[in-house]
Structures are given as structure tokens and as C-alpha cells.
Write an enzyme that holds these catalytic residues in place. Sequence first.
Site, PDB file in Angstrom:
ATOM      1  N   SER A 197      39.147  42.523  35.128  1.00 45.04           N
ATOM      2  CA  SER A 197      39.549  42.563  36.533  1.00 45.04           C
ATOM      3  C   SER A 197      39.079  43.843  37.229  1.00 45.04           C
ATOM      4  O   SER A 197      37.894  44.107  37.324  1.00 45.04           O
ATOM      5  CB  SER A 197      41.064  42.381  36.630  1.00 45.04           C
ATOM      6  OG  SER A 197      41.488  42.201  37.943  1.00 45.04           O
ATOM      7  N   ASP A 237      37.949  42.246  43.917  1.00 48.55           N
ATOM      8  CA  ASP A 237      37.919  43.105  42.741  1.00 48.55           C
ATOM      9  C   ASP A 237      36.942  42.509  41.735  1.00 48.55           C
ATOM     10  O   ASP A 237      36.218  41.560  42.045  1.00 48.55           O
ATOM     11  CB  ASP A 237      39.321  43.281  42.146  1.00 48.55           C
ATOM     12  CG  ASP A 237      39.933  41.959  41.681  1.00 48.55           C
ATOM     13  OD1 ASP A 237      39.490  40.910  42.173  1.00 48.55           O
ATOM     14  OD2 ASP A 237      40.843  41.980  40.837  1.00 48.55           O
ATOM     15  N   ASP A 275      39.969  37.765  41.809  1.00 44.58           N
ATOM     16  CA  ASP A 275      41.252  37.089  42.026  1.00 44.58           C
ATOM     17  C   ASP A 275      42.075  37.802  43.094  1.00 44.58           C
ATOM     18  O   ASP A 275      43.187  37.396  43.407  1.00 44.58           O
ATOM     19  CB  ASP A 275      42.044  36.925  40.731  1.00 44.58           C
ATOM     20  CG  ASP A 275      42.441  38.240  40.075  1.00 44.58           C
ATOM     21  OD1 ASP A 275      42.016  39.308  40.567  1.00 44.58           O
ATOM     22  OD2 ASP A 275      43.168  38.206  39.069  1.00 44.58           O
TER      23      ASP A 275
END
Length: 451
Positions: free
Chosen positions: A108, A245, A249
Site C-alpha cells: 500500500s 496511494d 485503495d
Amino acid sequence: MPLFGTDGVRGLANGALTADLALSLAQATAVVLGQGRSAEARRAAGRRTSAVIARDPRISGEFLSAAVAAGLAASGVDVYDAGVIPTPALAFLIADRDADFGVMVSASHNPAADNGIKIFARGGVKLPDVVEERIERYMTRDKLLPTGGDVGRIRRFSDAEDRYVLHLLGSLPARLDGIHVVLDCAHGAASGVSPEVFKDAGARVTVIGADPDGLNINDGVGSTHIDKLAEAVLAHGADVGIAHDGDADRCLAVTADGTPIDGDQIMAILAVSMQERGLLADDTLVATVMSNLGLHVAMREHGIAVKTTSVGDRYVLEEMNAHGYSLGGEQSGHVIMSAHATTGDGVLTGLHLVSEMARQGKSLAELASIMTVYPQVLVNVRDVDKDRVSDEVVQETVRRVETELGDSGRVLLRASGTEQLVRVMVEAADAETAQRHADALAAVVEERLGQ
């Protein structure tokens, strides 16, 4: 220490997170998620167990996704490798392909040296804690070791991105014609798909942070460095900026004058729009305890209830799924629109935010004006015993501050789930009041809980 954290397994690639671990985790996942009643029914109908895998562009994702694919195929699972795509795209494709489960290799918003493994169940939904615990237990048990024609095949999922793009475009209430958008893709998984879908939706697109080299993901760009997006919006005279990012998400935004718009403000805009169009289930929005007081005030003024959960998009999802709510999310930019996604989707959120600008003929600043952001001060008190946060003197201080603030402010005191610290958050009508109370409460926490 548990292997799974709040969002899958994450750590330094080739440090805590090795190819051996990825292989073993995949084999255990094949046992737990590939052997249920639905999988048995599929095999009885002549259909093999299948999984979709994907990754973000960080360099370690290449060997880790290869290890995951090997572990699944060695366990008799047919693997469809979607390559580099956003995490929410993987979640969509699991359901779209009618696969038994899916695995995303991504860390992430973490630095490039880190990586992670996120597992999604059938339908593209995140796993509950109890299933993650079962998978962890099975890592030390016997694996599935089929032979001959019963081993799995690994195939390229060649039209994965096209399916996702068509899904996104089909969700829009209005095209984006005439709107100039700057996209910051964080040199991450959205670098290919986000510019494509915004252009297909009619927007004029300027792109930054979309040249991934495996090492530059989140490096000075993306939703964790939104100042770069603000600079680009002003430099290009754009109408709006959208930041993702690393695994896309999340979505944060910037107005035409460079003002940041966070997840709370985005949710406020979408909630009011969905309510007006009869799409907001039970006139309810789901948010976490960290959401700004201004969101609660704005929603109350529009007759929208706000259900609050613990911090983490998984808890927002649990509340939404349990009661059939249609919109929820976090201040950080995880926004979940359950009619179109099973998890937070930064590309979907950005598209719907800009689509709302087009539908109403308003600037993002005008849309965001429905919510007043209350000054919010967060102080991290380190080197304290976070397990004693219920100390009576500390709690009495909290109650005294809450009484003084009344309806014009809020106090949140919570132990960190990952570090040895206590977070003190105070909101008030003005920044000076918020800072004064936060500093005073932090001093009490340090004095009472100091080690």
C-alpha cells in the site's frame, strides 16, 4: 506474535517477508479457502479451484507474486495472474471471474523496501480474523500435494485491466467532459489504469507520479505527499487533483486553488449526493472514530446518521456488510461504495467525486463547503504504558475537557495498535483551543502512564 496485521501480512521484503513465507502462506490459503463447500460443489460440477493474483509495481512484488503463484499451483489451484493492478481491481476481478479467492502482493502506502500479502475470499471480500487465524495455523500442517493433471496451471489474466475499466465507467452517474484533472498515481498500481479510465470518462488529464520503476513507489508522491499534487494543480491551472496511494485503495483530492480535501469531506459530498438520488441506504454513513466532528455536524444537518467504528477500513466494511449500508470510509481516503466495490477503491472514489462536479456544475471547493472542518490536533504520547489508558485520573481529565468543549468539540484517547504510545486527539471550534486541551491532556497521560 500473530502473522496477520490489520491489513494482511506486511514487512520488509526478504527480511520478515520472504519467498518461503509467501509460498507457505499460499499453500495454507489453498487448504483453507480452496476446500470449502462451494469449492467442493464446483469440483463436482467439473470446475477446478481457481484464484486471481495481482501486485503493485514494487520490485519485490515480482519474486513474491511468483512464490504465491507457485504455492497455489502446487496445491492444485488454477492461477490467473493479473499483473500490476490496484488492490480494488483484484477484489472486483475475483467476483467477476467467479474465482474461489484472490491474493494481492502490495504494501500500500509503505516505502518500496516493504511489501505485503492481502488475501480476499470468494466474492472479493476481506477475510475475518478467524479465517486468517486458520490460515496461519495451517502453515505448519500438511499441505495439498496433487500430482499429474491435478496440479494447478498459471495463466496470464490478459483482459483484467479492460474488465476493471469497463466496470468503473459503468458506475458513473455523469461523464467528466470538460473537467481538467491532475492525477497523482504514487508511481504505484494505478499508474496505468487511472489515467486511462479518467480519459475514457471524458476528462482532460494531466498525470504525475505515474512512472514506476520498482523502487520509487510512494517516494515523495501520492496521497501521503499531497503537496506535490497541489503544486501540479496550480501549475497547470486544473480544476481538480486526485491522489492515490501505492495500491490505489485510497483517494484524496485537491481543489483548483490547491486546498486539500480529505476522506471525510469526500464522504460528505458523496453521502449528500447519494441521499438526494435515493441511493444512501437507511440515510446512513459509516465512519471511524477518527472522522472529523465537522462530518458529524454536516451529516446531521442533512438528516444523515453516522455510524462509527474502530479505526481501520475492515471495521467499516464489517459494519456496512452487517446492516446493508451503501457508503463508508476513513479520513485517510479509504472510501467504500458497496454498490460498486467490496473494498476501498481510490480510482472509483475519484471518478465519482469528479463526476459529482460535472453533474452539479460546481467546483470541488463549492461541493466541499457543505462540511466545515473542525481544527483537529493529534498528539502521540510515547514511552507510556498504553495498557493503562483507562487510568481514572486520565479519564477524569478527559471528561473535564469534554464538558468544557460541549457540542463544539470532541476528545478521543486511544492506545496505538502497533506502537507503544497513546494517541490524544482533540477537536474544537478553533485551533488554539484544540492545541491547549491536547497538550494539557497529553501531559496528564505522560505523568500518569509514564514508564
